[in-house]
Enzyme design. Structure first.
Site, PDB file in Angstrom:
ATOM      1  N   HIS A  46     -27.931  22.644  52.880  1.00 57.39           N
ATOM      2  CA  HIS A  46     -26.964  23.304  52.293  1.00 57.39           C
ATOM      3  C   HIS A  46     -27.174  23.582  50.698  1.00 57.39           C
ATOM      4  O   HIS A  46     -28.157  22.953  50.076  1.00 57.39           O
ATOM      5  CB  HIS A  46     -25.741  22.457  51.980  1.00 57.39           C
ATOM      6  CG  HIS A  46     -25.014  22.273  53.342  1.00 57.39           C
ATOM      7  ND1 HIS A  46     -23.628  21.812  53.341  1.00 57.39           N
ATOM      8  CD2 HIS A  46     -25.171  22.176  54.666  1.00 57.39           C
ATOM      9  CE1 HIS A  46     -23.190  21.754  54.602  1.00 57.39           C
ATOM     10  NE2 HIS A  46     -24.314  22.192  55.291  1.00 57.39           N
ATOM     11  N   GLU A  48     -25.958  23.052  47.768  1.00 57.55           N
ATOM     12  CA  GLU A  48     -25.703  21.926  46.972  1.00 57.55           C
ATOM     13  C   GLU A  48     -26.759  20.787  46.999  1.00 57.55           C
ATOM     14  O   GLU A  48     -27.292  20.606  45.965  1.00 57.55           O
ATOM     15  CB  GLU A  48     -24.470  21.225  47.053  1.00 57.55           C
ATOM     16  CG  GLU A  48     -23.036  22.073  46.998  1.00 57.55           C
ATOM     17  CD  GLU A  48     -22.750  22.638  48.321  1.00 57.55           C
ATOM     18  OE1 GLU A  48     -23.543  23.223  49.124  1.00 57.55           O
ATOM     19  OE2 GLU A  48     -21.472  22.358  48.505  1.00 57.55           O
ATOM     20  N   CYS A  76     -18.705  19.991  51.029  1.00 58.82           N
ATOM     21  CA  CYS A  76     -18.335  19.366  52.226  1.00 58.82           C
ATOM     22  C   CYS A  76     -18.680  17.753  51.864  1.00 58.82           C
ATOM     23  O   CYS A  76     -19.156  17.395  50.983  1.00 58.82           O
ATOM     24  CB  CYS A  76     -19.199  19.687  53.323  1.00 58.82           C
ATOM     25  SG  CYS A  76     -20.965  19.192  53.282  1.00 58.82           S
ATOM     26  N   CYS A  79     -22.305  16.888  51.108  1.00 60.10           N
ATOM     27  CA  CYS A  79     -22.775  17.488  49.629  1.00 60.10           C
ATOM     28  C   CYS A  79     -21.886  16.838  48.624  1.00 60.10           C
ATOM     29  O   CYS A  79     -22.772  16.519  47.626  1.00 60.10           O
ATOM     30  CB  CYS A  79     -22.314  18.990  49.655  1.00 60.10           C
ATOM     31  SG  CYS A  79     -23.600  20.014  50.629  1.00 60.10           S
TER      32      CYS A  79
END
Length: 144
Positions: A46, A48, A76, A79
Site C-alpha cells: 500500500h 502508506e 485501512c 496502514c
C-alpha cells in the site's frame, strides 16, 4: 495533497488502485509513493506503508514523530497500524473509506488511547478529487 493525487495517477499505469502518499517534514517532501500491490504481487504494498519505509530510510530512524503523511484515501487498518507503529505525528487524507477506513470512518486506530501512540488525523482534504480519481478507476475496470 496535489502531490499525493499525482502520485496516485502513477498506480493506474500498472493496474493498481490509485492511492498516493507523500511524507513531509517541516513542509519538505522526503518520500512519495503509490499503491504497488499488482505491480509487486504483494498484498502489503500500500502507498502508506511504502512511503513509511522510504521516510524511515531517508531519516535513518523508524520513529517518524516529525513526519506528516498525506494520502489520497483514508488508511485501512493495516496502514493505520503502520502509522501508529512508526509514531507518525500526523496523517492527512482525502477521501473517506466507509468500508475499510481506520482513521475515523469504520475504525479509529490512530486515535485509540489504548495504543502506545496516537496520530493526529486531518480528514477530507480535497476529498472530492480523490473520490473522483477512485471512481474513475473502478468505473473503467467494470467496463472491461
Amino acid at each position: 495533497m496535489a502531490l499525493a493525487l499525482a502520485e496516485a495517477d502513477v498506480a493506474v499505469g500498472h493496474r493498481d488502485v490509485p492511492v498516493g502518499a507523500v511524507a513531509l517534514v517541516d513542509g519538505r517532501v522526503i518520500a512519495s509513493r503509490h499503491n504497488e500491490r499488482e505491480l509487486r504481487g504483494d498484498p502489503t504494498a500500500h502507498a502508506e506503508l511504502l512511503v513509511l519505509a522510504d521516510a524511515a530510510r531517508t531519516l535513518g530512524t523508524w520513529r517518524l514523530s516529525d513526519v506528516t503523511v498525506v494520502v489520497t484515501l483514508e488508511p485501512c487498518p493495516m496502514c493505520a497500524g503502520g502509522l501508529v507503529a512508526a509514531r507518525v505525528g500526523r496523517v492527512v487524507f482525502g477521501a473517506a473509506d466507509p468500508k475499510a477506513g481506520a482513521c475515523g470512518s469504520l475504525y479509529n486506530l490512530c486515535a485509540d488511547p489504548r495504543l502506545n501512540h496516537e496520530v493526529v488525523v486531518v480528514a477530507g482534504v480535497r476529498a472530492a478529487e480523490a473520490m473522483q480519481q477512485l471512481r474513475g478507476f473502478f468505473e473503467g475496470r467494470r467496463s472491461i
